[in-house]
Enzyme design. Sequence first.
Site, mmCIF file in Angstrom:
data_model
loop_
_atom_site.group_PDB
_atom_site.id
_atom_site.type_symbol
_atom_site.label_atom_id
_atom_site.label_comp_id
_atom_site.label_asym_id
_atom_site.label_seq_id
_atom_site.Cartn_x
_atom_site.Cartn_y
_atom_site.Cartn_z
ATOM 1 N N TYR A 142 0.829 -1.210 0.000
ATOM 2 C CA TYR A 142 0.000 0.000 0.000
ATOM 3 C C TYR A 142 0.865 1.262 0.000
ATOM 4 C CZ TYR A 142 -4.695 -1.898 0.866
ATOM 5 O OH TYR A 142 -5.911 -2.506 0.760
ATOM 6 N N LYS A 189 2.816 -15.386 2.490
ATOM 7 C CA LYS A 189 3.092 -16.131 1.268
ATOM 8 C C LYS A 189 4.601 -16.387 1.248
ATOM 9 C CE LYS A 189 1.711 -17.835 -2.725
ATOM 10 N NZ LYS A 189 0.816 -18.998 -2.839
ATOM 11 N N ASP A 221 -3.257 -18.201 0.395
ATOM 12 C CA ASP A 221 -4.237 -18.902 -0.459
ATOM 13 C C ASP A 221 -4.989 -19.956 0.351
ATOM 14 O OD1 ASP A 221 -1.776 -20.173 -0.283
ATOM 15 O OD2 ASP A 221 -1.693 -20.786 -2.394
ATOM 16 N N ASP A 245 -6.421 -6.960 4.134
ATOM 17 C CA ASP A 245 -7.540 -6.317 3.433
ATOM 18 C C ASP A 245 -8.415 -7.388 2.797
ATOM 19 O OD1 ASP A 245 -9.038 -4.173 2.285
ATOM 20 O OD2 ASP A 245 -8.056 -4.595 0.382
ATOM 21 N N ASP A 249 -12.376 -8.940 4.209
ATOM 22 C CA ASP A 249 -13.613 -8.952 3.408
ATOM 23 C C ASP A 249 -14.198 -10.361 3.348
ATOM 24 O OD1 ASP A 249 -13.610 -6.234 2.898
ATOM 25 O OD2 ASP A 249 -14.148 -6.497 0.785
#
Length: 372
Positions: A142, A189, A221, A245, A249
Amino acid sequence: MNLKIALLPGDGIGPEVTAQAVKCLQAVEENFGHRFRFTEAPIGAVAIQRSGNPLPDNTLKLCKQSDAILFGAIGDPRYDNDPDARIRPEQGLLQLRHELGLFSNIRPIKVFPTIMDLSPLKKHVLTGTDMVIYRELTGGIYFGDKKLSDDGSRALDTCEYSEHEISRIAHLAFKAAKNRRKKLTMVDKANVLETSRLWRKVVGRIGESYPEVQLEFMYIDNAAMQMVLNPSQFDVMLTENMFGDLLSDVGSALGGSIGLLPSASVGEKYAMFEPIHGSYPQAKGKNIANPIASILSAAMMMEHFGLKEETRAIVIAVYQAMKNHIVTPDLEPKSKYSTEHVGEFIANKVVDSDELFNINKENIGLGKSTII
Ligand code: IPM
Ligand code: MN
């Protein structure tokens, strides 16, 4: 307690839902003998329209002079569909997070039993889901270097983390896990990314000073899949900015409505509270948006200041609204209650504590296992 609270209602449904949270805070003020001073300032698309700047200097100044910030929502379709827009509402929020050093974003994911049927998941998969995501908020991709080549045909975003940025949020997440079910899942990751490998190293080392907390590592994942297959396995989840983020969601969809979930963004000096949902422009001005996420964000604000009874009073009032079906149509499509009705009902319940007789108060709190 005297608190100066900055109100940044922002775009879309932000002003409508924030107004309901303010009603609830005023009820807390009256009922528990506090003094809250509210001052409002523009941010996001509203601020761009007024001054050309998504985070005007005066808004930032107000936030820095306040004890806490209650944030509404940000974003406007006019900018969403224009990749060439140089000034965007979201820049206001990102700059605010950066300027105030709000490095830790805390997002509790809970499932309310009265609306389990709304969830896309089966009830037996959902039962027992009660987790908190600790998302790093001021680093990573970001905020790393961004570039677009002169001819516009190549672009670059950089993901960078320092040990310091990782360790300060890791400590908060371990402390939270220690006070909950004592399990911490670090999501990354690390099979691909160098930053993730640094996260693993730093978090693994910090974990040694929290021996009572069980630490596990999971790839992003797999974590996205596990949140859907078996969400109740998680207690505290710790992750970097972008992954947090995405996963928050996913988490917000589990319970059936994104309109219920609050969040806190906390740094060393400042703290901001905001619903997870966005600006929902289609509902703007219609008085149908669910104010509960904003109201629970106000509860998180109370919790942040150690006001336990006050936090409980708000959470119980929300629970009463849901139990009595005083909810907006996103929760019960036939409901005739508006944003204002729901806010009014909840604020009145904060004042009136008569109905608390059969609730186990010990289990009520946002950072802990709760009745909701
Ligand atoms: C969030 C939002 C923001 C983010 C946007 C509005 C910049 O999606 O708070 O999750 O990506 O952090
Ligand atoms: Mn988001």
